[in-house]
Design an enzyme around this catalytic site. Structure first.
Site, PDB file in Angstrom:
ATOM      1  N   ARG A 127      21.262 -30.733 -18.774  1.00  0.00           N
ATOM      2  CA  ARG A 127      22.343 -30.360 -19.707  1.00  0.00           C
ATOM      3  C   ARG A 127      23.323 -31.507 -19.962  1.00  0.00           C
ATOM      4  NH1 ARG A 127      22.404 -25.041 -17.223  1.00  0.00           N
ATOM      5  NH2 ARG A 127      21.119 -23.705 -18.517  1.00  0.00           N
ATOM      6  N   LYS A 149      25.444 -40.641 -32.701  1.00  0.00           N
ATOM      7  CA  LYS A 149      24.378 -39.862 -33.350  1.00  0.00           C
ATOM      8  C   LYS A 149      23.087 -40.153 -32.600  1.00  0.00           C
ATOM      9  CE  LYS A 149      25.777 -39.328 -38.177  1.00  0.00           C
ATOM     10  NZ  LYS A 149      25.463 -39.699 -39.568  1.00  0.00           N
ATOM     11  N   GLU A 191      22.982 -53.480 -43.207  1.00  0.00           N
ATOM     12  CA  GLU A 191      23.996 -52.540 -42.701  1.00  0.00           C
ATOM     13  C   GLU A 191      25.345 -53.250 -42.510  1.00  0.00           C
ATOM     14  OE1 GLU A 191      23.504 -49.319 -42.454  1.00  0.00           O
ATOM     15  OE2 GLU A 191      21.411 -48.919 -41.955  1.00  0.00           O
ATOM     16  N   LYS A 238      33.009 -49.422 -37.878  1.00  0.00           N
ATOM     17  CA  LYS A 238      32.346 -48.153 -37.532  1.00  0.00           C
ATOM     18  C   LYS A 238      33.208 -47.351 -36.565  1.00  0.00           C
ATOM     19  CE  LYS A 238      28.324 -45.571 -36.705  1.00  0.00           C
ATOM     20  NZ  LYS A 238      26.891 -45.429 -36.703  1.00  0.00           N
ATOM     21  N   GLU A 248      31.224 -36.033 -38.711  1.00  0.00           N
ATOM     22  CA  GLU A 248      30.848 -36.205 -40.119  1.00  0.00           C
ATOM     23  C   GLU A 248      31.181 -34.984 -40.974  1.00  0.00           C
ATOM     24  OE1 GLU A 248      27.237 -38.497 -40.794  1.00  0.00           O
ATOM     25  OE2 GLU A 248      26.939 -37.399 -42.651  1.00  0.00           O
ATOM     26  N   ARG A 252      33.133 -39.977 -42.463  1.00  0.00           N
ATOM     27  CA  ARG A 252      31.948 -40.617 -41.868  1.00  0.00           C
ATOM     28  C   ARG A 252      30.773 -40.644 -42.861  1.00  0.00           C
ATOM     29  NH1 ARG A 252      29.617 -40.166 -35.672  1.00  0.00           N
ATOM     30  NH2 ARG A 252      27.881 -41.591 -36.005  1.00  0.00           N
ATOM     31  N   ASN A 256      26.906 -43.442 -45.142  1.00  0.00           N
ATOM     32  CA  ASN A 256      25.580 -43.198 -45.730  1.00  0.00           C
ATOM     33  C   ASN A 256      25.413 -43.903 -47.075  1.00  0.00           C
ATOM     34  OD1 ASN A 256      24.897 -41.512 -43.581  1.00  0.00           O
ATOM     35  ND2 ASN A 256      26.019 -39.824 -44.524  1.00  0.00           N
ATOM     36  N   HIS A 259      22.054 -44.725 -48.453  1.00  0.00           N
ATOM     37  CA  HIS A 259      21.064 -44.037 -47.624  1.00  0.00           C
ATOM     38  C   HIS A 259      20.347 -42.910 -48.377  1.00  0.00           C
ATOM     39  CE1 HIS A 259      22.832 -46.417 -44.509  1.00  0.00           C
ATOM     40  NE2 HIS A 259      22.128 -45.853 -43.555  1.00  0.00           N
ATOM     41  N   HIS A 263      16.661 -43.339 -48.172  1.00  0.00           N
ATOM     42  CA  HIS A 263      15.803 -42.395 -47.439  1.00  0.00           C
ATOM     43  C   HIS A 263      14.654 -41.906 -48.313  1.00  0.00           C
ATOM     44  CE1 HIS A 263      18.922 -41.216 -44.121  1.00  0.00           C
ATOM     45  NE2 HIS A 263      18.184 -42.256 -43.784  1.00  0.00           N
ATOM     46  N   HIS A 277      14.093 -49.519 -42.413  1.00  0.00           N
ATOM     47  CA  HIS A 277      15.278 -48.736 -42.776  1.00  0.00           C
ATOM     48  C   HIS A 277      16.325 -49.604 -43.504  1.00  0.00           C
ATOM     49  CE1 HIS A 277      18.473 -45.789 -42.536  1.00  0.00           C
ATOM     50  NE2 HIS A 277      19.231 -46.664 -41.889  1.00  0.00           N
TER      51      HIS A 277
HETATM   52  P1  NAD Z   1      13.577 -50.447 -33.726  1.00  0.00           P
HETATM   53  O1  NAD Z   1      14.251 -49.901 -32.562  1.00  0.00           O
HETATM   54  O2  NAD Z   1      12.210 -49.950 -34.053  1.00  0.00           O
HETATM   55  O3  NAD Z   1      13.526 -52.038 -33.587  1.00  0.00           O
HETATM   56  C1  NAD Z   1      12.954 -52.795 -34.625  1.00  0.00           C
HETATM   57  C2  NAD Z   1      11.834 -53.713 -34.083  1.00  0.00           C
HETATM   58  O4  NAD Z   1      12.420 -54.754 -33.333  1.00  0.00           O
HETATM   59  C3  NAD Z   1      10.839 -53.026 -33.169  1.00  0.00           C
HETATM   60  O5  NAD Z   1       9.563 -53.546 -33.448  1.00  0.00           O
HETATM   61  C4  NAD Z   1      11.290 -53.451 -31.778  1.00  0.00           C
HETATM   62  O6  NAD Z   1      10.225 -53.443 -30.874  1.00  0.00           O
HETATM   63  C5  NAD Z   1      11.801 -54.844 -32.046  1.00  0.00           C
HETATM   64  N1  NAD Z   1      12.834 -55.357 -31.147  1.00  0.00           N
HETATM   65  C6  NAD Z   1      13.939 -54.709 -30.702  1.00  0.00           C
HETATM   66  N2  NAD Z   1      14.739 -55.565 -30.044  1.00  0.00           N
HETATM   67  C7  NAD Z   1      14.114 -56.770 -30.046  1.00  0.00           C
HETATM   68  C8  NAD Z   1      14.463 -58.056 -29.559  1.00  0.00           C
HETATM   69  N3  NAD Z   1      15.632 -58.308 -28.989  1.00  0.00           N
HETATM   70  N4  NAD Z   1      13.565 -59.052 -29.742  1.00  0.00           N
HETATM   71  C9  NAD Z   1      12.380 -58.827 -30.381  1.00  0.00           C
HETATM   72  N5  NAD Z   1      12.029 -57.643 -30.914  1.00  0.00           N
HETATM   73  C10 NAD Z   1      12.894 -56.634 -30.737  1.00  0.00           C
HETATM   74  O7  NAD Z   1      14.439 -50.244 -35.072  1.00  0.00           O
HETATM   75  P2  NAD Z   1      15.951 -50.553 -35.468  1.00  0.00           P
HETATM   76  O8  NAD Z   1      15.892 -51.208 -36.774  1.00  0.00           O
HETATM   77  O9  NAD Z   1      16.700 -51.195 -34.373  1.00  0.00           O
HETATM   78  O10 NAD Z   1      16.522 -49.074 -35.630  1.00  0.00           O
HETATM   79  C11 NAD Z   1      15.974 -48.175 -36.570  1.00  0.00           C
HETATM   80  C12 NAD Z   1      16.203 -46.779 -36.077  1.00  0.00           C
HETATM   81  O11 NAD Z   1      17.612 -46.566 -35.937  1.00  0.00           O
HETATM   82  C13 NAD Z   1      15.711 -45.716 -37.032  1.00  0.00           C
HETATM   83  O12 NAD Z   1      15.033 -44.718 -36.312  1.00  0.00           O
HETATM   84  C14 NAD Z   1      16.983 -45.138 -37.633  1.00  0.00           C
HETATM   85  O13 NAD Z   1      16.864 -43.787 -37.994  1.00  0.00           O
HETATM   86  C15 NAD Z   1      17.943 -45.316 -36.498  1.00  0.00           C
HETATM   87  N6  NAD Z   1      19.352 -45.359 -36.897  1.00  0.00           N
HETATM   88  C16 NAD Z   1      20.221 -44.577 -36.209  1.00  0.00           C
HETATM   89  C17 NAD Z   1      21.557 -44.610 -36.528  1.00  0.00           C
HETATM   90  C18 NAD Z   1      22.534 -43.804 -35.718  1.00  0.00           C
HETATM   91  O14 NAD Z   1      23.701 -43.742 -36.093  1.00  0.00           O
HETATM   92  N7  NAD Z   1      22.119 -43.202 -34.622  1.00  0.00           N
HETATM   93  C19 NAD Z   1      22.030 -45.465 -37.536  1.00  0.00           C
HETATM   94  C20 NAD Z   1      21.122 -46.260 -38.212  1.00  0.00           C
HETATM   95  C21 NAD Z   1      19.774 -46.204 -37.878  1.00  0.00           C
HETATM   96  N1  GLY Z   2      24.690 -44.466 -39.428  1.00  0.00           N
HETATM   97  C1  GLY Z   2      25.568 -43.475 -39.957  1.00  0.00           C
HETATM   98  C2  GLY Z   2      26.479 -42.850 -38.958  1.00  0.00           C
HETATM   99  O1  GLY Z   2      26.472 -43.196 -37.808  1.00  0.00           O
HETATM  100  O2  GLY Z   2      27.202 -41.972 -39.307  1.00  0.00           O
END
Ligand code: NAD
Ligand code: GLY
Length: 378
Positions: A127, A149, A191, A238, A248, A252, A256, A259, A263, A277
């Site tokens: 939990r 998030k 971003e 942020k 949100e 917040r 987006n 986005h 998306h 992304h």
């Molecule tokens: P990811 O985690 O897949 O990383 C991108 C690539 O980089 C992968 O191939 C990974 O293996 C590689 N990688 C990571 N760190 C590395 C490093 N230091 N050196 C070499 N390679 C490395 O993707 P991302 O772009 O970091 O994140 C995308 C995800 O984030 C999506 O699922 C998206 O929905 C999510 N997201 C969440 C929020 C939120 O607020 N929670 C906001 C934006 C995006």
């Molecule tokens: N990436 C959008 C948010 O965190 O609200």
């Protein structure tokens, strides 16, 4: 934790859920003292993935060993597919089998995929156990690791199951970006640009001067300094928004920007390597400003300025540059499934550079025309 000359700390003020975002080149090699105040048991459960382990894992392992922090590593497959029930279930099971207790801390060590998945796992195991973010991609350092998030994708769509669950701290080592693929660096940069477009024209102008340096494949002190400055600025932006509107219900939603369009493109491309992304967000922001210009909410000059800047660093700015077969109606169909649709109306973040606001009831014929033009002419 006192700031060293190269360390910047950004506070995210959320009352009892407040935490610090610590940014420093080389922080990973000295993470023990930073983590210690958050640990009740001197052990951590690190959730990570293969690629991050390959490039950065030894640094974290050695730092934890040196400071006598016991650690268990859970190394998952790299890639978006890992953010799913299929991988969440065995992860939760493995954490429980390893004897995790309520007083333990999970470390999300990776990009946005690991941050979202490990954060969600932390929110449901026993939990809720504490977790910290150690983001290793630019996208994760400027966006996904901050703000709580967490979640996974489901067959119905992206990020449709999850929780708002704040980390206890975010530890950003800008040196981890040295092993990132340039394409991932660029996607994360989109971003960063987003924060300028939302409400910070001065930052946008600074990025116009420093964007090339930001994404250079060079780890000189000058490049490092520019990156650290932009990352800290993005985290401050942020943190301000999240402090004001954690769940949100209002402001917040501005995060987006780009986005809703992006998306739709991602959905069409299958959320894989075809379109990352951040790449989708770059094209989506141009579409948002083009829609704004056609509605009289932005100048055409702002739209050209954004397009020019994104192109100058090497990002795509039109749907016609993506290899895919689709049309404006299919993309509009995806937009209608967005989780921010209210009473059937899509919420669009529109405006010029520095003047973004949420608009509902937008004339979808204008949106359809913008999509069509982006798909056909760019
Ligand atoms: P990811 O985690 O897949 O990383 C991108 C690539 O980089 C992968 O191939 C990974 O293996 C590689 N990688 C990571 N760190 C590395 C490093 N230091 N050196 C070499 N390679 C490395 O993707 P991302 O772009 O970091 O994140 C995308 C995800 O984030 C999506 O699922 C998206 O929905 C999510 N997201 C969440 C929020 C939120 O607020 N929670 C906001 C934006 C995006
Ligand atoms: N990436 C959008 C948010 O965190 O609200």
């Amino acid at each position: 934790m006192p700031d060293s000359p190269n360390r910047e700390t950004v506070a995210l003020e959320l009352g009892p859920r407040s935490y610090d975002i610590v940014i420093e080149a080389g922080l990973l090699d000295n993470i023990g003292p930073a983590l210690t105040p958050l640990l009740k048991n001197r052990r951590v459960f690190v959730v990570t993935e293969e690629t991050v382990m390959h490039h950065q894992g030894t640094r974290l392992q050695q730092a934890l060993e040196r400071d006598k922090i016991d650690s268990r590593f859970f190394t998952l497959n790299a890639g978006e597919a890992t953010k799913s029930f299929t991988h969440l279930e065995p992860l939760v099971s493995d954490l429980l089998k390893s004897g995790i207790e309520r007083n333990d801390v999970i470390v999300a060590f990776g990009g946005g995929v690991i941050g979202d998945l490990a954060g969600f796992a932390a929110s449901i195991v026993l939990r809720g156990v504490d977790f910290v973010q150690v983001p290793t991609t630019l996208l994760a350092q400027v966006d996904s690791s901050v703000g709580g998030k967490t979640g996974i994708n489901t067959p119905e769509g992206k990020n449709l199951a999850g929780a708002f669950y704040q980390p206890k701290g975010v530890f950003i080592d800008t040196d981890t970006l040295q092993t990132l693929r340039r394409r991932e660096l660029l996607a994360g940069y989109a971003e960063v640009v987003k924060y300028g477009v939302i409400d910070d024209p001065v930052f946008f102008a600074w990025l116009e001067d420093h964007g090339q340096t930001m994404v250079a494949l060079d780890n000189s002190p000058e490049v490092e300094a520019v990156r650290a400055k932009a990352i800290a600025h993005s985290c401050r932006a942020k943190a301000r928004v999240v402090a004001e509107d954690e769940l949100e219900t209002g402001r917040r939603a501005l995060l987006n920007l780009g986005h809703t369009f992006g998306h739709a493109l991602e959905a069409e491309c299958g959320y894989g390597d075809q379109l990352l992304h951040g790449e989708a967000v770059a094209i989506g922001m141009v579409m948002a400003l083009e829609t704004s210009a056609r509605m009289g909410l932005a100048s055409h000059e702002d739209c050209s300025r954004l397009t020019h800047h994104l192109q100058s660093v090497g990002l795509k700015t039109a749907a016609s540059e993506i290899e895919m077969t689709t049309d404006a109606d299919r993309l509009l169909g995806h937009m209608h499934k967005d989780k921010k649709v209210e009473a059937g109306m899509i919420g669009f973040v529109l405006g010029g550079i520095g003047t973004a606001a949420v608009h509902r009831g937008v004339d979808l014929e204008i949106v359809r025309a913008v999509l069509h033009d982006s798909l056909t002419t760019g």
